[in-house]
Scaffold this active site. Structure first.
Site, PDB file in Angstrom:
ATOM      1  N   LYS A  53       0.843  -1.203   0.000  1.00  0.00           N
ATOM      2  CA  LYS A  53       0.000   0.000   0.000  1.00  0.00           C
ATOM      3  C   LYS A  53       0.878   1.254   0.000  1.00  0.00           C
ATOM      4  CE  LYS A  53      -3.712  -2.561   2.096  1.00  0.00           C
ATOM      5  NZ  LYS A  53      -4.419  -3.022   3.296  1.00  0.00           N
ATOM      6  N   GLN A  97      -4.811  -1.725   9.447  1.00  0.00           N
ATOM      7  CA  GLN A  97      -4.550  -3.030   8.854  1.00  0.00           C
ATOM      8  C   GLN A  97      -5.103  -4.136   9.760  1.00  0.00           C
ATOM      9  OE1 GLN A  97      -3.184  -3.520   5.736  1.00  0.00           O
ATOM     10  NE2 GLN A  97      -3.704  -5.656   6.061  1.00  0.00           N
ATOM     11  N   ASP A 120     -11.164   2.571   3.633  1.00  0.00           N
ATOM     12  CA  ASP A 120     -11.341   1.117   3.506  1.00  0.00           C
ATOM     13  C   ASP A 120     -12.830   0.763   3.397  1.00  0.00           C
ATOM     14  OD1 ASP A 120      -9.314  -0.672   3.173  1.00  0.00           O
ATOM     15  OD2 ASP A 120      -8.807  -0.845   5.297  1.00  0.00           O
TER      16      ASP A 120
END
Ligand code: NAP
Length: 306
Positions: A53, A97, A120
Site C-alpha cells: 500500500k 490493517q 477502507d
C-alpha cells in the site's frame, strides 16, 4: 474454449497513471493527498500488505504515514491515534490493517475512524450506505472486482452472479454492490449445502472463501466469467486462489489469475478512495466550485440511488 485473462495488474497500472494526473491537479490547488496506515503487531502478511500500500502511494504521489504499534499496544493507544488523525488536515484516508490483536475490539476501532476518511469503507455508515446504494467509500476489494468487470466490458444487469464467501469485507459488500447494479445475486458460505448446485448456474462466479482448489471445472458453467478473490499460500510457498485455474480456464470465457488479478486492484482502489477523499475535502473547502468538482470514478462507478 480457453478463457481470456482479466489482467488486474495491467488495468491497475492504467488506472494509476490517471491517479498521478489527479494528484498533480490536487497539489496545484494546495492539497497533497495523505493516507495514514495503522498497523498493530508483527503479522508478517500484514507487513507485506502494508508495504504494498505504501509503495502504491509513492507511485501515485500520495503521502503515506505509517503508524506502527507493538503487539502490546492498548485499544486506548490506537483510539487516541485515530482521533488525532481524524483532526489532521494532511490526512485524507485512515486505514487500520487487519487483523488486530485479540485484546483490541475491531468494531470499536473501525467506528472511531471519521466517516470522511474511511477509505477502507468498513465504518458502519459506509457499510449501511451500500444497502441503499449511497456509500461514500466502497470497500476496496469488491470495488476492485466491480471495476475489473466494467473495464472488461462485462455487463452484470440481469446476470446470475454467484458470490462464494460471505465475509463483511468481501462477500457481503460484493453481493450488495452487484445487486445495486441489477444483477441477480446468490451468496454462498461454508454452511451452504451442495455448493456446486449454485455455482453451476453462475454467469459470473466470484469466489472469496480462502480455500485453495474449492472451485473445480465441474462446478462452472461453460462460458462463465470467473473472478478469483482468494489468496492462499501453499506449503511449497506458491500463492494460489480458490479456483483450480488451469482446469476452470478451459471452461470459462474470462478468468482472473492469482496473483495478478483482484489483488493489485484492491490496492489501486484504496488509492482511488484516498484521492476521492482529498477531492471531497477540497470541494467542501470551497463549496462555490461545486460544478467544477470532478471525481471521475465516483461519477462512473458510484451505484445509483433507487
Ligand atoms: P473470511 O473472512 O475467512 O471469509 C471466508 C468466507 O468464505 C466466509 O463467509 C465462509 O463462510 C466462506 N467459506 C469458507 N469455506 C467455504 C466453503 N467450503 N464453501 C463456501 N464458502 C466457504 O475471508 P475473507 O477475508 O473474505 O477472504 C477470503 C479470501 O479472499 C481469502 O483467501 C483472502 O486472503 C482473500 N482476500 C483477497 C483480497 C484481494 O485483494 N485479492 C482481499 C481480501 C481477501 P462462513 O461465513 O459460513 O464461515
Amino acid at each position: 474454449m480457453t478463457a481470456q485473462i482479466i489482467d488486474g495488474k495491467a488495468i491497475s497500472k492504467r488506472l494509476r497513471i490517471g491517479f498521478r494526473e489527479r494528484v498533480v491537479k490536487l497539489v496545484s490547488q494546495g492539497v497533497t493527498p495523505g493516507l495514514a496506515v495503522i498497523c498493530v503487531g508483527d503479522n508478517p502478511a500484514s507487513k507485506v500488505y502494508v508495504g504494498n500500500k505504501i509503495k502504491a502511494c509513492e507511485e501515485c504521489g500520495v503521502h503515506s504515514f505509517h503508524h506502527g504499534f507493538p503487539d502490546s499496544a492498548s485499544e486506548a493507544d490506537v483510539l487516541s491515534d485515530i482521533r488525532k488523525l481524524n483532526a489532521d488536515h494532511k490526512i485524507h484516508g485512515i486505514l487500520v490493517q487487519l487483523p488486530l490483536p485479540p485484546h483490541i475490539d475491531v468494531r470499536k476501532i473501525l467506528e472511531a475512524i471519521s466517516v470522511d476518511k474511511d477509505v477502507d469503507g468498513f465504518h458502519l455508515y459506509n457499510v449501511g450506505g451500500l444497502v441503499v446504494g449511497n456509500t461514500i467509500f466502497p470497500p476496496c476489494t469488491p470495488y476492485g472486482v466491480q471495476l475489473l468487470l466494467e473495464t472488461t466490458g462485462i455487463d452484470v444487469i440481469g446476470k446470475n452472479v454467484v458470490v462464494v464467501g460471505a465475509s463483511n469485507i468481501v462477500g457481503k459488500p460484493m453481493a450488495l454492490m452487484l445487486l445495486q447494479k441489477e444483477a441477480t445475486v446468490t451468496v454462498c458460505h461454508a454452511k451452504t449445502r451442495d455448493l456446486a448446485q449454485h455455482t453451476i448456474i453462475a454467469d459470473i462466479l466470484i469466489v472469496a472463501a480462502g480455500k485453495p482448489g474449492l472451485i473445480v471445472p465441474q462446478m462452472v458453467k461453460q462460458g462463465a466469467i470467473v473472478i478469483d478473490v482468494g489468496i492462499n499460500r501453499l506449503p511449497d510457498g506458491r500463492i494460489v486462489g480458490d479456483v483450480d485455474f488451469e482446469g476452470v480456464k478451459k471452461k470459462a470465457s474470462w478468468i482472473t489469475p492469482v496473483p495478478g488479478g483482484v489483488g493489485p486492484m484492491t490496492v489501486t482502489m484504496l488509492i482511488e478512495n484516498t484521492l476521492r477523499s482529498a477531492e471531497r475535502a477540497l470541494h467542501l473547502r470551497k463549496e462555490d466550485d461545486y460544478q467544477e468538482w470532478e471525481a471521475p470514478l465516483l461519477k462512473l462507478h458510484q451505484p445509483d440511488i433507487h
